[in-house]
Motif scaffolding. Structure first.
Motif, PDB file in Angstrom:
ATOM      1  N   MET A 203       0.981  -2.279-150.160  1.00  0.00           N
ATOM      2  CA  MET A 203       2.184  -2.158-150.974  1.00  0.00           C
ATOM      3  C   MET A 203       3.413  -2.137-150.058  1.00  0.00           C
ATOM      4  SD  MET A 203       2.018   1.786-152.300  1.00  0.00           S
ATOM      5  CE  MET A 203       1.935   3.190-151.175  1.00  0.00           C
ATOM      6  N   PRO A 204       4.478  -2.846-150.450  1.00  0.00           N
ATOM      7  CA  PRO A 204       5.672  -2.934-149.598  1.00  0.00           C
ATOM      8  C   PRO A 204       6.289  -1.588-149.250  1.00  0.00           C
ATOM      9  CG  PRO A 204       5.734  -4.586-151.347  1.00  0.00           C
ATOM     10  CD  PRO A 204       4.589  -3.678-151.661  1.00  0.00           C
ATOM     11  N   THR A 205       6.091  -0.581-150.097  1.00  0.00           N
ATOM     12  CA  THR A 205       6.707   0.731-149.862  1.00  0.00           C
ATOM     13  C   THR A 205       6.320   1.297-148.505  1.00  0.00           C
ATOM     14  OG1 THR A 205       6.626   1.157-152.242  1.00  0.00           O
ATOM     15  CG2 THR A 205       6.999   3.049-150.801  1.00  0.00           C
ATOM     16  N   VAL A 206       5.050   1.145-148.094  1.00  0.00           N
ATOM     17  CA  VAL A 206       4.602   1.744-146.835  1.00  0.00           C
ATOM     18  C   VAL A 206       5.213   1.048-145.631  1.00  0.00           C
ATOM     19  CG1 VAL A 206       2.436   2.529-147.838  1.00  0.00           C
ATOM     20  CG2 VAL A 206       2.520   0.320-146.687  1.00  0.00           C
ATOM     21  N   ALA A 207       5.784  -0.152-145.849  1.00  0.00           N
ATOM     22  CA  ALA A 207       6.484  -0.852-144.770  1.00  0.00           C
ATOM     23  C   ALA A 207       7.985  -0.633-144.866  1.00  0.00           C
ATOM     24  CB  ALA A 207       6.170  -2.340-144.815  1.00  0.00           C
ATOM     25  N   GLY A 208       8.411   0.290-145.737  1.00  0.00           N
ATOM     26  CA  GLY A 208       9.831   0.600-145.864  1.00  0.00           C
ATOM     27  C   GLY A 208      10.603  -0.405-146.680  1.00  0.00           C
ATOM     28  N   LYS A 209       9.925  -1.149-147.565  1.00  0.00           N
ATOM     29  CA  LYS A 209      10.584  -2.197-148.343  1.00  0.00           C
ATOM     30  C   LYS A 209      10.767  -1.752-149.794  1.00  0.00           C
ATOM     31  CE  LYS A 209       8.473  -5.793-145.470  1.00  0.00           C
ATOM     32  NZ  LYS A 209       9.720  -6.219-144.805  1.00  0.00           N
ATOM     33  N   ARG A 210      11.905  -2.133-150.366  1.00  0.00           N
ATOM     34  CA  ARG A 210      12.216  -1.781-151.760  1.00  0.00           C
ATOM     35  C   ARG A 210      11.850  -2.940-152.678  1.00  0.00           C
ATOM     36  NH1 ARG A 210      12.987  -0.304-156.575  1.00  0.00           N
ATOM     37  NH2 ARG A 210      14.590   1.205-157.140  1.00  0.00           N
ATOM     38  N   VAL A 211      11.094  -2.629-153.721  1.00  0.00           N
ATOM     39  CA  VAL A 211      10.669  -3.630-154.694  1.00  0.00           C
ATOM     40  C   VAL A 211      11.371  -3.350-156.015  1.00  0.00           C
ATOM     41  CG1 VAL A 211       8.707  -4.535-156.001  1.00  0.00           C
ATOM     42  CG2 VAL A 211       8.435  -3.942-153.594  1.00  0.00           C
ATOM     43  N   HIS A 212      11.856  -4.426-156.653  1.00  0.00           N
ATOM     44  CA  HIS A 212      12.471  -4.293-157.977  1.00  0.00           C
ATOM     45  C   HIS A 212      12.028  -5.459-158.828  1.00  0.00           C
ATOM     46  CE1 HIS A 212      15.258  -3.128-161.084  1.00  0.00           C
ATOM     47  NE2 HIS A 212      15.919  -4.277-161.022  1.00  0.00           N
ATOM     48  N   GLN A 213      11.473  -5.141-160.003  1.00  0.00           N
ATOM     49  CA  GLN A 213      10.987  -6.152-160.936  1.00  0.00           C
ATOM     50  C   GLN A 213       9.999  -7.110-160.269  1.00  0.00           C
ATOM     51  OE1 GLN A 213      14.509  -7.940-162.670  1.00  0.00           O
ATOM     52  NE2 GLN A 213      14.745  -6.242-164.125  1.00  0.00           N
ATOM     53  N   GLY A 214       9.117  -6.537-159.437  1.00  0.00           N
ATOM     54  CA  GLY A 214       8.022  -7.302-158.867  1.00  0.00           C
ATOM     55  C   GLY A 214       8.339  -8.080-157.607  1.00  0.00           C
ATOM     56  N   ARG A 215       9.539  -7.976-157.061  1.00  0.00           N
ATOM     57  CA  ARG A 215       9.847  -8.699-155.826  1.00  0.00           C
ATOM     58  C   ARG A 215      10.590  -7.792-154.853  1.00  0.00           C
ATOM     59  NH1 ARG A 215      15.070 -10.823-155.604  1.00  0.00           N
ATOM     60  NH2 ARG A 215      16.317 -10.454-157.498  1.00  0.00           N
ATOM     61  N   ILE A 216      10.441  -8.088-153.562  1.00  0.00           N
ATOM     62  CA  ILE A 216      11.107  -7.314-152.519  1.00  0.00           C
ATOM     63  C   ILE A 216      12.582  -7.698-152.488  1.00  0.00           C
ATOM     64  CG2 ILE A 216      11.224  -6.867-150.046  1.00  0.00           C
ATOM     65  CD1 ILE A 216       8.226  -7.440-149.906  1.00  0.00           C
ATOM     66  N   VAL A 217      13.460  -6.688-152.599  1.00  0.00           N
ATOM     67  CA  VAL A 217      14.902  -6.957-152.640  1.00  0.00           C
ATOM     68  C   VAL A 217      15.630  -6.470-151.388  1.00  0.00           C
ATOM     69  CG1 VAL A 217      14.989  -6.944-155.151  1.00  0.00           C
ATOM     70  CG2 VAL A 217      15.308  -4.803-153.918  1.00  0.00           C
ATOM     71  N   GLY A 218      14.915  -5.824-150.487  1.00  0.00           N
ATOM     72  CA  GLY A 218      15.563  -5.365-149.258  1.00  0.00           C
ATOM     73  C   GLY A 218      14.840  -4.176-148.654  1.00  0.00           C
ATOM     74  N   ARG A 219      15.508  -3.520-147.727  1.00  0.00           N
ATOM     75  CA  ARG A 219      14.932  -2.346-147.074  1.00  0.00           C
ATOM     76  C   ARG A 219      15.184  -1.106-147.916  1.00  0.00           C
ATOM     77  NH1 ARG A 219      11.387  -2.983-143.202  1.00  0.00           N
ATOM     78  NH2 ARG A 219      11.912  -0.859-142.563  1.00  0.00           N
ATOM     79  N   GLY A 220      14.233  -0.185-147.882  1.00  0.00           N
ATOM     80  CA  GLY A 220      14.420   1.097-148.538  1.00  0.00           C
ATOM     81  C   GLY A 220      15.150   2.065-147.626  1.00  0.00           C
ATOM     82  N   ASN A 221      15.636   3.147-148.185  1.00  0.00           N
ATOM     83  CA  ASN A 221      16.351   4.145-147.379  1.00  0.00           C
ATOM     84  C   ASN A 221      15.401   5.217-146.832  1.00  0.00           C
ATOM     85  OD1 ASN A 221      15.764   5.602-149.671  1.00  0.00           O
ATOM     86  ND2 ASN A 221      17.855   6.283-150.080  1.00  0.00           N
ATOM     87  N   TRP A 222      14.138   4.844-146.620  1.00  0.00           N
ATOM     88  CA  TRP A 222      13.141   5.771-146.104  1.00  0.00           C
ATOM     89  C   TRP A 222      12.432   5.156-144.892  1.00  0.00           C
ATOM     90  CZ3 TRP A 222      12.864   3.166-150.733  1.00  0.00           C
ATOM     91  CH2 TRP A 222      11.862   2.194-150.844  1.00  0.00           C
ATOM     92  N   GLU A 223      11.740   5.985-144.160  1.00  0.00           N
ATOM     93  CA  GLU A 223      11.029   5.527-142.972  1.00  0.00           C
ATOM     94  C   GLU A 223       9.695   4.896-143.353  1.00  0.00           C
ATOM     95  OE1 GLU A 223      11.998   5.504-139.747  1.00  0.00           O
ATOM     96  OE2 GLU A 223      13.946   6.151-140.545  1.00  0.00           O
ATOM     97  N   PRO A 224       9.336   3.787-142.728  1.00  0.00           N
ATOM     98  CA  PRO A 224       8.037   3.163-143.026  1.00  0.00           C
ATOM     99  C   PRO A 224       6.889   3.950-142.405  1.00  0.00           C
ATOM    100  CG  PRO A 224       9.149   1.952-141.287  1.00  0.00           C
ATOM    101  CD  PRO A 224      10.125   2.994-141.758  1.00  0.00           C
ATOM    102  N   ILE A 225       5.714   3.859-143.041  1.00  0.00           N
ATOM    103  CA  ILE A 225       4.502   4.467-142.488  1.00  0.00           C
ATOM    104  C   ILE A 225       3.798   3.476-141.568  1.00  0.00           C
ATOM    105  CG2 ILE A 225       2.214   5.367-143.097  1.00  0.00           C
ATOM    106  CD1 ILE A 225       3.455   6.482-145.655  1.00  0.00           C
ATOM    107  N   LEU A 226       3.767   2.206-141.976  1.00  0.00           N
ATOM    108  CA  LEU A 226       3.183   1.144-141.160  1.00  0.00           C
ATOM    109  C   LEU A 226       4.297   0.248-140.632  1.00  0.00           C
ATOM    110  CD1 LEU A 226       0.141   0.007-143.367  1.00  0.00           C
ATOM    111  CD2 LEU A 226       0.137   1.651-141.484  1.00  0.00           C
TER     112      LEU A 226
END
Length: 493
Positions: A230-253
């Motif tokens: 899942m993109p979240t563990v790489a620090g990526k933000r998903v909206h409506q099924g697609r990656i829209v940019g970086r999240g404001n959190w630290e990635p795990i992987l």
């Protein structure tokens, strides 16, 4: 029949999880009913936190409609008209039901007395529905803006917990904070995947360690796949099924590990053989993700008396240690049309070893390989592919005829196009049902990789060649495994 005053409450959820008007709505309704209809009994229909705008099931509202249609409701009260229904079409349907039940008016605190079939009530229904659409648009705009700014969604993600930080402008901003215990599970799972472990084996190992999923459930192979891809563990933000940019959190992987896991899981799994070489496990070997404990269950092992599939379990035989045992299901065994309580049984490990041994013996014979590799459906498969090409040609010709001045009328073109589409759908469905030809199987490599395959991979490999392993009745008095009781029928032979 006793008739009631129906107090309909729809309790809207607040962000903190509480409900607006839980006490007030019912109290207002009871006070109103006591003043206007003294002596009439009151029944409350309250749905907590269920929207009236999305078509969600509202159990209490449906109960209210049942009472209404049964003639048990004399009067209806709600805080406002929109508490009953916020969609225009559904409001008009409800208004018709109320009128048919003899309830011409809806008493409210905010809208006064509403005549349900009056034009004013219809206008209010249209305005309420329009306001819902505006609210949804504003909500979607806000969610899109949050996503663009990297703010996480409200859902819980394995490896993280919700947190709040102070932004550059001094405002509080929602974010994810890493849950180190769960994050370590994700990192370990990623390491095992890149080392060649199967998802099923990783799930078994994590469950054995007492680990659980994001909501406390048992970890399954698909849970393991999701946690590392899942993109979240790489620090990526998903909206409506697609990656829209970086999240404001630290990635795990890190990016490289995350992409490597996605690539690894999209390719055939490779098991390392004892000689150090690798053997690919492709879709032809795969069965269910977890599988059962016994190799020949699921229809491979069959009773030679009643032809029912055998089940397997641990069984203690006359004072011996419990051993794996294949047997007829006590309730499904029907050799004469009546339950017989199980007509055959056989020692499990010896049975499985015998079947595997016979398979390798057959696979060493060139004539056997030639027989099972023969594609019995090749002619039909080729005919279907030819027919599909012909349909494509007809579709192109039909389009040219329709575009030509004075050619096909619209109805003629539509009917012909629909006929072609139906024929194509039928042919593709038949093609999908045909078993694929067995190609590209390296028997020597499969034999060497056998000990490292998962149970499901082994079972699927067996089914490529074995139609059934039938167990006949035992000879009276024989307490040992008897291979003569087993008769194997082979695929395409």
């Amino acid at each position: 029949m006793t008739r009631y005053v129906a107090i309909v409450c729809r309790l809207s959820p607040r962000p903190d999880g509480s409900y607006e008007g839980v006490d007030l709505q019912e109290r207002w309704g009871r006070e109103y009913a006591a003043n206007k209809w003294p002596g009439l009994p009151v029944e409350v229909f309250a749905d907590a936190g269920i929207s009236a705008a999305n078509g969600d099931n509202r159990p209490q509202f449906e109960r209210f409609r049942e009472w209404l249609n049964a003639g048990k409701v004399a009067h209806v009260w709600a805080v406002e008209q929109s508490r009953l229904e916020r969609r225009e079409v559904e409001w008009f349907r409800l208004a018709a039901e109320m009128e048919a039940a003899g309830v011409d008016e809806l008493d409210t605190n905010r809208d006064g007395v509403v005549r349900v079939r009056d034009a004013v009530a219809g206008i209010k229904a249209v305005l309420n529905a329009d306001e819902v659409r505006k609210l949804k648009k504003r909500l979607n705009d806000r969610l899109a803006e949050n996503a663009a700014n990297g703010v996480p969604p409200g859902s819980h993600a394995f490896g993280y917990r919700h947190a709040v930080v102070t932004g550059a402008d001094g405002k509080k901003v929602k974010t994810y904070a890493i849950d180190e215990k769960e994050a370590e599970v994700i990192r370990q799972a990623a390491e095992w995947i890149l080392s060649g472990w199967s998802l099923a084996n990783i799930a078994v190992e994590l469950n054995a360690r007492g680990l659980r999923g994001a909501y406390g459930g048992k970890l399954r192979p698909q849970s393991v796949r999701k946690m590392v891809t899942m993109p979240t563990v790489a620090g990526k933000r998903v909206h409506q099924g697609r990656i829209v940019g970086r999240g404001n959190w630290e990635p795990i992987l890190d990016e490289r590990t995350w992409k490597a896991c996605k690539t690894k899981l999209s390719e055939p799994r490779r098991v390392v053989r004892k000689d150090g070489r690798e053997y690919p496990i492709n879709n032809a070997h795969r069965g269910n993700s977890t599988g059962r404990r016994y190799l020949l269950t699921g229809g491979v092992a069959v009773c030679g008396v009643c032809e029912a599939p055998l089940i397997a379990s641990m069984k203690q035989l006359r004072g011996r240690e419990p051993k794996p045992y294949y047997l007829c299901h006590p309730k499904k065994c029907r050799p004469n049309g009546e339950p017989a309580g199980g007509c055959v049984g056989i020692l499990g490990l010896e049975f499985e070893k015998h079947v595997i041994s016979k398979l390798w013996e057959e696979l060493d014979k060139p004539e056997f390989l030639n027989a099972v590799a023969t594609d019995a459906h090749a002619d039909r498969r080729a005919k279907i592919e030819s027919d599909l090409e012909e349909l494509d040609r007809q579709r192109g010709e039909l389009a040219r005829m329709w575009a030509r001045p004075g050619g096909l009328k619209d109805t003629e073109w539509e009917n012909a196009r629909q006929g072609i589409a139906e024929n194509e759908s039928s042919l593709r469905a038949e093609l999908a049902e045909l078993p694929p030809p067995r190609v590209g199987i390296d028997i020597a490599q499969a034999r060497a990789a056998w000990p490292d395959m998962t149970l499901d991979e082994q079972r699927e490999f067996l089914r490529m060649f074995i139609r059934a392993a039938t167990v006949k009745r035992a000879r009276p008095g024989l307490m040992a495994f008897d291979e003569n009781r087993v008769e194997i029928s082979w695929q395409a032979v």
